[in-house]
Design an enzyme around this catalytic site. Structure first.
Site, PDB file in Angstrom:
ATOM      1  CG  ASP A 127      17.832 -11.377  45.212  1.00  0.00           C
ATOM      2  OD1 ASP A 127      17.793 -10.903  44.132  1.00  0.00           O
ATOM      3  OD2 ASP A 127      17.879 -11.233  46.234  1.00  0.00           O
TER       4      ASP A 127
ATOM      5  CG  HIS B 116      20.741 -17.717  50.324  1.00  0.00           C
ATOM      6  ND1 HIS B 116      20.179 -17.557  51.466  1.00  0.00           N
ATOM      7  CD2 HIS B 116      20.300 -16.910  49.231  1.00  0.00           C
ATOM      8  CE1 HIS B 116      19.389 -16.478  51.023  1.00  0.00           C
ATOM      9  NE2 HIS B 116      19.586 -16.383  49.755  1.00  0.00           N
TER      10      HIS B 116
ATOM     11  CG  HIS C 270      13.240 -13.932  46.269  1.00  0.00           C
ATOM     12  ND1 HIS C 270      12.468 -12.890  46.784  1.00  0.00           N
ATOM     13  CD2 HIS C 270      14.302 -14.027  46.884  1.00  0.00           C
ATOM     14  CE1 HIS C 270      13.398 -12.274  47.985  1.00  0.00           C
ATOM     15  NE2 HIS C 270      14.536 -12.993  47.847  1.00  0.00           N
TER      16      HIS C 270
HETATM   17 NI    NI Z   1      18.563 -14.713  48.438  1.00  0.00          NI
END
Ligand code: NI
Length: 532
Positions: A348, A402, A489
């Site tokens: 992500d 986000h 991430h």
């Molecule tokens: Ni995120």
């Protein structure tokens, strides 16, 4: 990791046992249906030992190959597979070819046949950390092993040595042709109940696929059978030169199976091995019942060529043509998650300064992943976004900015998700069909307004706390189960540093990494998903 030396050893080894080459469909070199991997150079066929003068290699002999002539050449791009399943007592080693759907489908069919023959219900299995299942693909030499060894070897056989073993060797690569032999052995240490082989010839130029029998004409099976009976008749002192009666169907089938065992000899002849059970009235008249062991028949070059199919003869001369190379690896392959133990690794918040490095690792590991990208970041790094898609990774929307989607109005949530999807679509030309809500925060109103499947996760590595690569490997490799979706991430250096160990560790346990869409068989269900 695919192991280049293993593959090359396999090819070289195969060259010593498989010479005259055979084939297949009309081919046109340079046909553009598949891009060859430009880094891969063909083995030097004309120089390869034994291409023209082949000596049968006994198991155990010639195990040490000559050093690779070109250590820097790119890896041939086979997709290497391995299935271990203790519930159905099976192990399978196999390869697939990037983008050659017809070949890969046939391999899957053969694997499913082997599984189906166990009569037991099958679910993909994984094993403890460091189970050693990262070593995948064909096993050089295993086609010549005694069937008992194929079953008993931990490399190829089922746990405990009884059950089903599938193994393979790459037997030819020339012009636009790749040939892979697959062998299925079933039984116990005491009794082998099945030992079947099939050679698949894939033509990368035409997309055609042919199986071993394509190399023979209709004279081959009866001719071989008659020769074998004649040989036994003479060996037992039979003096009759009377012509033999034609074989019944079951006897012909033995000879047809034997055609798969062809071993070419120096001087152009070959040996073929007929399985036990050979019988005829003429032999019975000499007091010989059906044979209890294998019958090896040697055939001269002239006879051999009289049994060759037209196509095989036509293409025989092309064996010296350099191999065009396999297509480059691409993560966007068909994967059957009913057959292999799938797991989806996701990243992500990218693209970031670390994403290129991540893509390098994914390529080196031949591991597809899913990247949930932020629209703004994607706009700033269009080349990285395009590269990810070109290499077959999946992209999903992670919104523009986000936000917590439960704390904005549903229409705002929709705009955030769909706008980022549009950015990614515009950059790549592909539709974006899934999203991941930031923080995993999602309510039904937002979900309904967005109208795309929301991909959550079942394994959270908490990599944003930067716990160190060892902990990241433990939390992903150590915790994963079949069908999991793992969250990382690609905005953290140590996440990207850990990626190689993560994919290596997953494969060692028996997992096959896939994209989220692959995990769901090509169609992610609507609503929320966090695992399969
Ligand atoms: Ni995120």
């Amino acid at each position: 990791m695919p192991q280049r030396s293993t593959v090359l050893r396999g090819i070289r080894r195969a060259l010593t046992t498989f010479a005259a080459v055979v084939l297949v469909a009309p081919m046109s070199i340079g046909c553009a249906t598949i891009d060859p991997d430009p880094g891969w150079r063909a083995p030097a066929w004309s120089d390869a030992p034994g291409v023209r003068s082949v000596v049968q290699v006994e198991p155990g002999e010639g195990a040490d190959p000559a050093p690779d002539p070109e250590p820097d050449q790119a890896e041939p791009g086979f997709i290497e597979g391995r299935i271990r399943n203790d519930a159905v007592q099976l192990q399978a080693r196999y390869v697939e070819l990037p983008g050659v759907h017809v070949f890969n489908t046939r391999v899957s069919e053969l694997l499913r046949e082997a599984i189906g023959a166990t009569g037991k219900s099958f679910e993909p299995e994984v094993f403890p950390v460091d189970a050693g299942l990262g070593d995948r693909g064909c096993v050089p030499g295993s086609l010549s092993w005694p069937a008992e060894r194929v079953l008993a070897s931990p490399e190829t056989g089922p746990t405990g040595g009884s059950g089903t073993a599938v193994t393979c060797e790459i037997v030819a690569m020339f012009a636009s042709v790749v040939a892979v032999s697959m062998r299925t052995v079933t039984g116990t240490e005491e009794a082998i109940t099945r030992d079947a082989r099939v050679t698949l010839y894939a033509d990368l130029a035409s997309g055609g696929l042919h199986e071993g029998s394509a190399q023979w004409n209709g004279d081959a099976s009866p001719g071989l059978w008659l020769r074998a009976v004649e040989q036994l008749r003479r060996a037992s002192g039979g003096l009759s030169a009377a012509p033999l009666a034609a074989p019944p169907e079951d006897q012909l089938a033995l000879a047809t199976r034997a055609l798969e065992t062809v071993r070419h000899l120096d001087g152009g002849g070959a040996t073929l091995t007929i399985p036990p059970g050979l019988a005829s009235p003429e032999l019975a008249g000499l007091g010989i019942d059906a044979t209890a062991g294998a019958t090896v028949v040697e055939v001269d070059a002239e006879t051999l060529s009289s049994w060759e199919s037209e196509l095989a003869a036509e293409l025989r001369g092309r064996a010296a043509e350099p191999f065009v190379g396999l297509p480059a690896w691409n993560g966007n392959q068909g994967v059957d998650c009913g057959l292999v133990a799938c797991v989806a690794v996701t990243y992500d918040d990218g693209p970031s300064a670390f994403t290129t490095s991540l893509l390098d690792t994914l390529l080196a590991e031949r591991a597809p992943a899913t990247l949930f990208m932020l629209g703004g970041a994607a706009r700033g790094m269009p080349e990285v976004v395009r590269r990810a898609v070109a290499e077959g990774h999946e992209l999903g929307s992670h919104t523009m900015t986000h936000p917590d989607l439960t704390r904005v109005k549903p229409e705002e949530a929709r705009r955030e998700v769909l706008e980022a999807g549009s950015v990614l679509s515009e950059l790549t030309g592909l539709p974006i069909t899934t999203f991941r809500p930031p923080y995993g925060a999602l309510n039904d109103k937002a979900l309904d307004a967005i109208g795309l499947p929301a991909v959550l996760w079942s394994v959270d590595t908490l990599d944003w706390k930067t716990p160190g690569t060892e902990a990241l490997v433990q939390r992903s490799v150590g915790e994963a189960a079949v069908g999991d979706i793992i969250l990382f991430h690609d905005t953290h250096a140590e996440t990207v540093e850990a990626a190689s160990a993560v994919f290596g560790g997953l494969r060692n346990r028996g997992f096959t990494p896939v994209t989220v869409t692959q995990l769901f068989g090509g169609d992610v269900p609507n609503g929320r998903v966090s695992e399969r």
